[in-house]
Design a protein around this motif. Structure first.
Motif, PDB file in Angstrom:
ATOM      1  N   LEU A  26       0.829  -1.207   0.000  1.00 35.26           N
ATOM      2  CA  LEU A  26       0.000   0.000   0.000  1.00 35.26           C
ATOM      3  C   LEU A  26       0.861   1.255   0.000  1.00 35.26           C
ATOM      4  N   GLN A  27       1.980   1.220   0.712  1.00 32.31           N
ATOM      5  CA  GLN A  27       2.868   2.382   0.745  1.00 32.31           C
ATOM      6  C   GLN A  27       3.489   2.651  -0.623  1.00 32.31           C
ATOM      7  N   GLU A  28       3.641   1.596  -1.435  1.00 35.47           N
ATOM      8  CA  GLU A  28       4.169   1.756  -2.788  1.00 35.47           C
ATOM      9  C   GLU A  28       3.060   2.061  -3.792  1.00 35.47           C
ATOM     10  N   GLY A  29       1.809   2.145  -3.315  1.00 31.51           N
ATOM     11  CA  GLY A  29       0.689   2.439  -4.193  1.00 31.51           C
ATOM     12  C   GLY A  29       0.131   1.221  -4.904  1.00 31.51           C
ATOM     13  N   LYS A  30       0.541   0.019  -4.494  1.00 33.63           N
ATOM     14  CA  LYS A  30       0.041  -1.209  -5.105  1.00 33.63           C
ATOM     15  C   LYS A  30      -1.141  -1.728  -4.286  1.00 33.63           C
ATOM     16  N   PRO A  31      -2.049  -2.484  -4.925  1.00 36.64           N
ATOM     17  CA  PRO A  31      -3.190  -3.018  -4.182  1.00 36.64           C
ATOM     18  C   PRO A  31      -2.755  -4.137  -3.237  1.00 36.64           C
ATOM     19  N   MET A  32      -3.574  -4.333  -2.193  1.00 31.58           N
ATOM     20  CA  MET A  32      -3.318  -5.428  -1.251  1.00 31.58           C
ATOM     21  C   MET A  32      -3.501  -6.760  -1.959  1.00 31.58           C
ATOM     22  N   ALA A  33      -2.893  -7.792  -1.405  1.00 31.09           N
ATOM     23  CA  ALA A  33      -3.043  -9.141  -1.963  1.00 31.09           C
ATOM     24  C   ALA A  33      -4.518  -9.516  -1.952  1.00 31.09           C
ATOM     25  N   SER A  34      -5.019  -9.977  -3.091  1.00 32.88           N
ATOM     26  CA  SER A  34      -6.440 -10.324  -3.163  1.00 32.88           C
ATOM     27  C   SER A  34      -6.700 -11.778  -2.833  1.00 32.88           C
ATOM     28  N   THR A  35      -5.703 -12.606  -2.953  1.00 28.98           N
ATOM     29  CA  THR A  35      -5.898 -14.018  -2.643  1.00 28.98           C
ATOM     30  C   THR A  35      -5.443 -14.296  -1.225  1.00 28.98           C
ATOM     31  N   PRO A  36      -6.355 -14.843  -0.412  1.00 29.00           N
ATOM     32  CA  PRO A  36      -5.947 -15.154   0.944  1.00 29.00           C
ATOM     33  C   PRO A  36      -4.940 -16.296   0.960  1.00 29.00           C
ATOM     34  N   ALA A  37      -4.126 -16.280   1.977  1.00 26.25           N
ATOM     35  CA  ALA A  37      -3.133 -17.336   2.145  1.00 26.25           C
ATOM     36  C   ALA A  37      -3.839 -18.661   2.412  1.00 26.25           C
ATOM     37  N   PRO A  38      -3.178 -19.769   2.173  1.00 25.50           N
ATOM     38  CA  PRO A  38      -3.792 -21.054   2.466  1.00 25.50           C
ATOM     39  C   PRO A  38      -4.115 -21.158   3.955  1.00 25.50           C
ATOM     40  N   THR A  39      -5.168 -21.898   4.258  1.00 18.38           N
ATOM     41  CA  THR A  39      -5.590 -22.029   5.646  1.00 18.38           C
ATOM     42  C   THR A  39      -4.558 -22.819   6.440  1.00 18.38           C
ATOM     43  N   THR A  40      -4.547 -22.531   7.721  1.00 18.46           N
ATOM     44  CA  THR A  40      -3.641 -23.258   8.597  1.00 18.46           C
ATOM     45  C   THR A  40      -4.259 -24.607   8.937  1.00 18.46           C
ATOM     46  N   SER A  41      -3.495 -25.416   9.610  1.00 23.37           N
ATOM     47  CA  SER A  41      -4.005 -26.733   9.968  1.00 23.37           C
ATOM     48  C   SER A  41      -4.718 -26.682  11.318  1.00 23.37           C
ATOM     49  N   PHE A  42      -5.434 -25.626  11.585  1.00 24.50           N
ATOM     50  CA  PHE A  42      -6.183 -25.451  12.825  1.00 24.50           C
ATOM     51  C   PHE A  42      -7.326 -26.455  12.900  1.00 24.50           C
ATOM     52  N   SER A  43      -7.500 -27.044  14.071  1.00 25.77           N
ATOM     53  CA  SER A  43      -8.624 -27.950  14.302  1.00 25.77           C
ATOM     54  C   SER A  43      -9.252 -27.618  15.646  1.00 25.77           C
ATOM     55  N   LEU A  44     -10.487 -27.112  15.608  1.00 26.29           N
ATOM     56  CA  LEU A  44     -11.197 -26.826  16.849  1.00 26.29           C
ATOM     57  C   LEU A  44     -11.450 -28.122  17.609  1.00 26.29           C
ATOM     58  N   ARG A  45     -11.729 -29.193  16.890  1.00 29.19           N
ATOM     59  CA  ARG A  45     -11.945 -30.504  17.532  1.00 29.19           C
ATOM     60  C   ARG A  45     -10.723 -30.878  18.374  1.00 29.19           C
ATOM     61  N   ALA A  46      -9.510 -30.674  17.845  1.00 29.23           N
ATOM     62  CA  ALA A  46      -8.283 -30.994  18.588  1.00 29.23           C
ATOM     63  C   ALA A  46      -8.157 -30.113  19.833  1.00 29.23           C
ATOM     64  N   GLU A  47      -8.551 -28.848  19.712  1.00 27.81           N
ATOM     65  CA  GLU A  47      -8.497 -27.942  20.864  1.00 27.81           C
ATOM     66  C   GLU A  47      -9.484 -28.392  21.941  1.00 27.81           C
ATOM     67  N   VAL A  48     -10.679 -28.808  21.525  1.00 20.90           N
ATOM     68  CA  VAL A  48     -11.685 -29.297  22.473  1.00 20.90           C
ATOM     69  C   VAL A  48     -11.177 -30.572  23.152  1.00 20.90           C
ATOM     70  N   GLU A  49     -10.568 -31.466  22.392  1.00 26.32           N
ATOM     71  CA  GLU A  49     -10.035 -32.705  22.969  1.00 26.32           C
ATOM     72  C   GLU A  49      -8.923 -32.417  23.970  1.00 26.32           C
ATOM     73  N   LYS A  50      -8.110 -31.404  23.696  1.00 26.55           N
ATOM     74  CA  LYS A  50      -7.058 -30.999  24.635  1.00 26.55           C
ATOM     75  C   LYS A  50      -7.693 -30.530  25.953  1.00 26.55           C
ATOM     76  N   LEU A  51      -8.759 -29.736  25.841  1.00 28.23           N
ATOM     77  CA  LEU A  51      -9.472 -29.270  27.026  1.00 28.23           C
ATOM     78  C   LEU A  51     -10.108 -30.441  27.768  1.00 28.23           C
ATOM     79  N   GLN A  52     -10.725 -31.359  27.035  1.00 25.13           N
ATOM     80  CA  GLN A  52     -11.373 -32.507  27.669  1.00 25.13           C
ATOM     81  C   GLN A  52     -10.370 -33.374  28.424  1.00 25.13           C
ATOM     82  N   ALA A  53      -9.167 -33.532  27.881  1.00 25.69           N
ATOM     83  CA  ALA A  53      -8.129 -34.320  28.551  1.00 25.69           C
ATOM     84  C   ALA A  53      -7.713 -33.657  29.869  1.00 25.69           C
ATOM     85  N   ALA A  54      -7.574 -32.343  29.851  1.00 26.68           N
ATOM     86  CA  ALA A  54      -7.218 -31.624  31.073  1.00 26.68           C
ATOM     87  C   ALA A  54      -8.341 -31.708  32.099  1.00 26.68           C
ATOM     88  N   ALA A  55      -9.582 -31.559  31.647  1.00 27.69           N
ATOM     89  CA  ALA A  55     -10.736 -31.600  32.551  1.00 27.69           C
ATOM     90  C   ALA A  55     -10.907 -32.993  33.170  1.00 27.69           C
TER      91      ALA A  55
END
Length: 185
Positions: A26-55
């Motif tokens: 943007l500082q060079e006057g060019k448009p922002m990247a229009s294509t989002p980066a690839p998604t991360t390997s985030f898993s809410l299920r894994a986060e819930v399982e981590k919580l369940q193990a602690a509980a």
């Protein structure tokens, strides 16, 4: 449009800090990247399982993951909270896992929320979607929850928070929220 801080995650979804991603463009006057980066390997299920193990071990635990807050107490009760619409679902009770209706793929996460939550002074209240009854959850880490909500809302712009949340309704009038997976900064 809200001002994006240099150290905030870039709104293009790359997961990089704004100052190392689209700000120089943007500082060079060019448009922002229009294509989002690839998604991360985030898993809410894994986060819930981590919580369940602690509980299960009656371990007090508190952590954030994206727009979610997960915590359990020393009695083994664990909760998953979503910050955008203040939704909640219990994931453990007395150390025993509760089967949560949670579907996810590379693009979306769908959760069948059972409660909404609110913080009032130093108290944490839950209201069921099914019958609209409200009760205080005693011993909830209110100060940590409040601070986490503040951090999450600061981390993501209102535009990004608005884009990641789509609401559907199931037959029991409980919100089923599809959350578009973005890079988890």
């Amino acid at each position: 449009m809200a001002k994006i801080g240099r150290n905030q995650p870039c709104p293009c979804g790359s997961g990089k800090k704004y100052k190392h991603c689209c700000l120089p463009l943007l500082q060079e006057g060019k448009p922002m990247a229009s294509t989002p980066a690839p998604t991360t390997s985030f898993s809410l299920r894994a986060e819930v399982e981590k919580l369940q193990a602690a509980a299960e071990n009656k371990e007090k635990i508190f952590f954030e993951s994206g727009v979610f807050i997960l915590f359990s107490d020393d009695k083994g009760d664990g909760w998953l909270l979503e910050v955008v619409d203040s939704d909640a679902v219990q994931v453990t009770k007395a150390g025993k896992p509760i089967d949560v209706e949670l579907k996810e793929n590379e693009e979306t996460i769908e959760v069948n929320w059972t409660h909404s939550y609110s913080l009032q002074d130093r108290s944490f209240f839950l209201t069921t979607y099914k019958d609209k009854t409200s009760a205080e959850l005693r011993g909830a880490p209110c100060q940590q929850i409040r601070a986490a909500i503040k951090r999450i809302r600061k981390r993501y712009t209102p535009e990004v928070l608005g884009m990641i949340h789509v609401e559907n309704t199931n037959s029991e009038d409980s919100p089923v929220n599809e959350i578009e997976q973005k890079s988890q900064g």
